[in-house]
Write an enzyme that holds these catalytic residues in place. Structure first.
Site, PDB file in Angstrom:
ATOM      1  N   GLU A  57     -60.275  60.573  37.841  1.00  0.00           N
ATOM      2  CA  GLU A  57     -61.121  59.673  37.054  1.00  0.00           C
ATOM      3  C   GLU A  57     -62.488  59.395  37.653  1.00  0.00           C
ATOM      4  OE1 GLU A  57     -58.063  56.756  34.903  1.00  0.00           O
ATOM      5  OE2 GLU A  57     -57.296  57.714  36.692  1.00  0.00           O
ATOM      6  N   PRO A  81     -59.622  72.412  46.591  1.00  0.00           N
ATOM      7  CA  PRO A  81     -61.040  72.238  46.255  1.00  0.00           C
ATOM      8  C   PRO A  81     -61.416  72.802  44.885  1.00  0.00           C
ATOM      9  CG  PRO A  81     -60.788  73.193  48.448  1.00  0.00           C
ATOM     10  CD  PRO A  81     -59.420  73.160  47.836  1.00  0.00           C
TER      11      PRO A  81
HETATM   12 MO1  MOS Z   1     -55.721  57.903  32.636  1.00  0.00          MO
HETATM   13  S1  MOS Z   1     -56.850  56.748  31.356  1.00  0.00           S
HETATM   14  O1  MOS Z   1     -54.832  56.685  33.435  1.00  0.00           O
HETATM   15  O2  MOS Z   1     -54.774  58.930  31.685  1.00  0.00           O
END
Ligand code: MOS
Length: 745
Positions: A712, A639
């Site tokens: 991401e 976490p």
């Molecule tokens: Mo990420 S843009 O797949 O390093």
């Protein structure tokens, strides 16, 4: 039994980092080290007419000046089976051709960095210029459809009938959104230190090259360097124990890596090259700009009748990178009629590349802004609109979700954020003279797991060594792999030694695509289980062991010991087992393959962003005092590091909304604001309170660890949440990022 996975374990490499003991690519203290500086093109398109290196060669300390006139011949074609763009050869300086501003046209090698920099400034290049194509607006009519877009996604998808969907709608939105060129700007520059050994005329194939190289993908870097230089792959070693970020820019191997190798060979010295911040704006990729038209239609109750998302991006004149801008739109909402298309415009700029959540990041700005516009047009709460269109299955593939907790994220997020305090009318909330606005947006990112190999060794002293050619961008790979191994073999975390960042280790995919923890972790877990089985077999067959004759199912491992489940007094330590068998180590190596579940389920992480903005009505200045981001991403392995990932993504999303934009000089193809003074990344004062939470989600399908990637998703939709809050605060819909004060006045 102490489960480490799921606990907020401190970074195991934290001490090395804060004490400066962690070595980065430009920090290996090699004897006799020379320094290289790249010389770069000042035009966008044309040929080198002449290149005068005489003054540079005579300059103090200079060891070599390398140009297309004296560079060795490199391999320029890829083998036919190259499946990944990251494995393509990088033939630098092989002709007089100039394809973009900032292209490497040479390198100077000198005793010191300053001598190399000075000599580089003395190299005179004249060009035969050709007129570059740099005007985005004037080039849109030449947009073309690439065969596919990044991530092997289809260029265009259509379902149902768009025109029908528009006619059926009670309310429609038709808006065009634009996002600018953006640059990665990791703290650690791209850098490489090259060292040759065993170089001889007689046995050229014996020469071995080590590159201390900041890369997200050591395995591919090894292949690229070997192929480009025409030497056997096993003679190239990439070493990269630590990184100061990459964000996608360090997945590909770039020209400076090859320059370092050539320079080191030519001067017979170890050579270091570190790109300057300005050079990084043209030499390692950027995020494409986008123009996105989104059309939405809905019934009065909010049910979508149509989604059309048509994107135009740029690529370069000499290569094709197609950002997958609309892919997330394909899976977000239930809708019978949909269209998602991608087009590219060729410009005489460097080729764009992947940058944190490529595709989803710009695409979500457009889609999630349009959903907000639709909510206002319907006079509906923007969260209610999203929940109304929650799809039971993946609308694109028709597959069931492995898990999808978007609605839960919105519900819990709304409660924590205090969404009910929002007065729906734009420009209706104030704090003194400031306008206050609340905005939301959805987030999503695909869950992928890739094949990876790993080696695990139980050592004679009972410690555990983990080896895999993974990298740690700075986000927690060392820590996660320590947790995985410590749990699987039941040892204390400080008894685990994780070795990564070396192409000599078992091969792994890049740290990218948010698949690192799941892919590396699954391989390490499997290797640990194989080592465990080997140890159990060893003791059960060993007449000298108190555990002899007991089967796998009768035995367990606990705190560095093997013991009988029935009778815990029958026990021995790993150390005792290895010592008695005269083993220095017990090794298991596996090739992990993701399961077939990806064909049966649609796998994605989901989340919701809540932004509060404060806008100065006189200056147009936007501040973000409060941001809440809540995600459901399967099992959260740690976490603490996971939260950091989301906070980092949100910071970048706020930055994308308000700050970041690279400007192109349309005469020369130069990124004008190519430094951190003029390319605005947020500083502490730009960022308010960010809360990041995870919803517990049990997903048995995604991979053996049950985790979804979180590297991401934090940036996806974050800029839209800010833009939507700005609309709520001001009544101004800004469809062109970044939202700078001038656009609000
Ligand atoms: Mo990420 S843009 O797949 O390093």
């Amino acid at each position: 039994m102490s489960e480490l996975i799921g606990r907020p374990v401190d970074r195991v490499d934290g001490r090395l980092k804060v004490t400066g003991a962690a070595r980065y690519a430009a920090e290996f203290p090699l004897p006799n080290l020379a320094h290289a500086v790249a010389i770069q093109s000042m035009i966008a398109r044309g040929r080198i007419e002449s290149i005068d290196t005489r003054a540079a060669e005579k300059s103090p300390g200079v060891l070599a000046v390398i140009t297309h006139l004296n560079v060795p011949k490199l391999e320029t074609t890829d083998p036919p089976d190259v499946s990944e763009r990251w494995r393509r050869v990088v033939p630098v300086l092989q002709s007089d051709r100039i394809d973009h501003y900032g292209q490497h046209v040479g390198a100077v090698v000198a005793e010191t960095l300053e001598q190399a920099q000075h000599a580089a400034s003395l190299v005179r290049v004249t060009y035969a210029q050709e007129r570059p194509v740099l005007d985005w607006g004037a080039s849109l009519n030449r947009a073309y459809a690439p065969p596919q877009v990044n991530g092997n996604n289809p260029t265009d998808t259509r379902h149902g009938d768009i025109e029908w969907g528009l006619r059926e709608a009670d309310v429609t939105v038709d808006a065009t959104y634009t996002t600018p060129f953006e640059h990665h700007n990791p703290m650690e520059p791209h850098a490489t230190t090259a060292v040759w050994e065993g170089v001889s005329e007689a046995l050229p194939q014996e020469a071995r090259l080590t590159l201390y190289n900041s890369t997200q993908y050591p395995v591919a870097a090894q292949i690229v360097v070997a192929r480009t230089l025409g030497i056997p792959e096993q003679n190239v070693r990439i070493v990269n124990p630590f990184m100061g970020g990459g964000f996608g820019s360090k997945v590909a191997t770039r020209g400076h890596v090859i320059l370092a190798a050539i320079a080191a060979k030519q001067t017979n010295r170890p050579v270091k090259i570190a790109l300057g911040r300005q050079q990084m704006f043209t030499s390692v990729g950027h995020r494409t700009n986008t123009q996105q038209r989104v059309r939405l239609g809905a019934k009065g109750d909010g049910r979508l009748t149509v989604i059309a998302h048509e994107s135009i991006m740029h690529t370069s004149a000499f290569d094709e990178f197609a950002e997958q801008t609309g892919v997330a739109t394909r899976i977000m909402y239930e809708c019978p009629n949909s269209l998602v298309t991608h087009r590219l415009v060729r410009l005489n700029l460097p080729t764009p590349t992947i940058m944190r959540a490529p595709g989803e990041t710009p695409g979500s700005f457009a889609l999630e802004s349009a959903m907000d516009e639709l909510a206002y047009a319907l006079k509906m709460d923007p969260i209610a609109l999203r929940i109304r269109n929650e799809p039971a299955r993946d609308p694109e593939s028709g597959l069931p979700w492995s898990s999808r907790s978007l609605v839960e994220c919105f519900k819990q997020g709304a409660a924590s954020f205090g969404w009910e305090q929002r007065q729906p009318e734009p420009r209706s909330m104030r704090d003194g003279r400031y306008l206050i606005g609340y905005g939301v947006a959805s987030a999503t990112y695909p869950t992928r797991t890739r094949p990876a190999s790993a080696r695990v060794q139980v050592l004679a002293d009972g410690r555990v060594r983990v080896q895999i050619a993974a990298t740690d961008l700075g986000t927690g790979t060392y820590t996660i792999l320590t947790q995985v191994a410590a749990d699987a073999l039941s040892v204390a975390p400080d008894r685990v030694q994780v070795e990564i960042g070396d192409s000599n280790l078992p091969p792994a995919p890049p740290s990218g695509g948010s698949w690192g923890a799941a892919s590396f972790g699954s391989a390490v877990h499997q290797a640990c289980m194989a080592a465990r089985t080997k140890m159990l077999t060893l003791v059960s067959q060993d007449t000298r062991s108190p555990l002899k004759g007991l089967s796998d199912t009768d035995l367990e491992v606990r705190q560095g010991c093997i013991l009988s489940k029935q009778n815990s007094s029958l026990v021995e330590t790993y150390q005792e087992v290895l010592t008695r068998n005269n083993l220095k180590e017990l090794t298991a190596e596996v090739d992990f393959q993701p399961g077939a579940a990806a064909k049966k389920y649609s796998m994605h992480a989901f989340g919701a962003h809540f932004a509060q903005v404060r806008v100065d009505p006189d200056t147009g200045e936007v501040r973000v005092p409060r941001f809440l981001s809540i995600h459901a991403a399967g099992r959260i392995l740690n976490p603490k590091t996971a939260r950091s990932q989301i906070v980092g993504g949100v910071v970048w999303g706020i930055s994308m909304a308000l700050h970041e934009e690279t400007h192109v000089d349309t005469r020369y193809g130069h990124f004008v604001n190519h430094d951190l003074g003029e390319y605005h990344v947020p500083v502490n004062a730009d960022i308010g309170d960010i809360e990041a939470f995870f919803i517990a989600e049990n997903d048995p399908h995604v991979n053996p660890l049950g985790s979804k990637g979180i590297g991401e998703i934090g940036i996806v939709g974050a800029a839209a949440a800010v833009a939507n809050a700005v609309y709520h605060a001001t009544g101004e819909r800004i469809r062109d990022l970044p939202i700078t004060p001038d656009k609000l006045l």
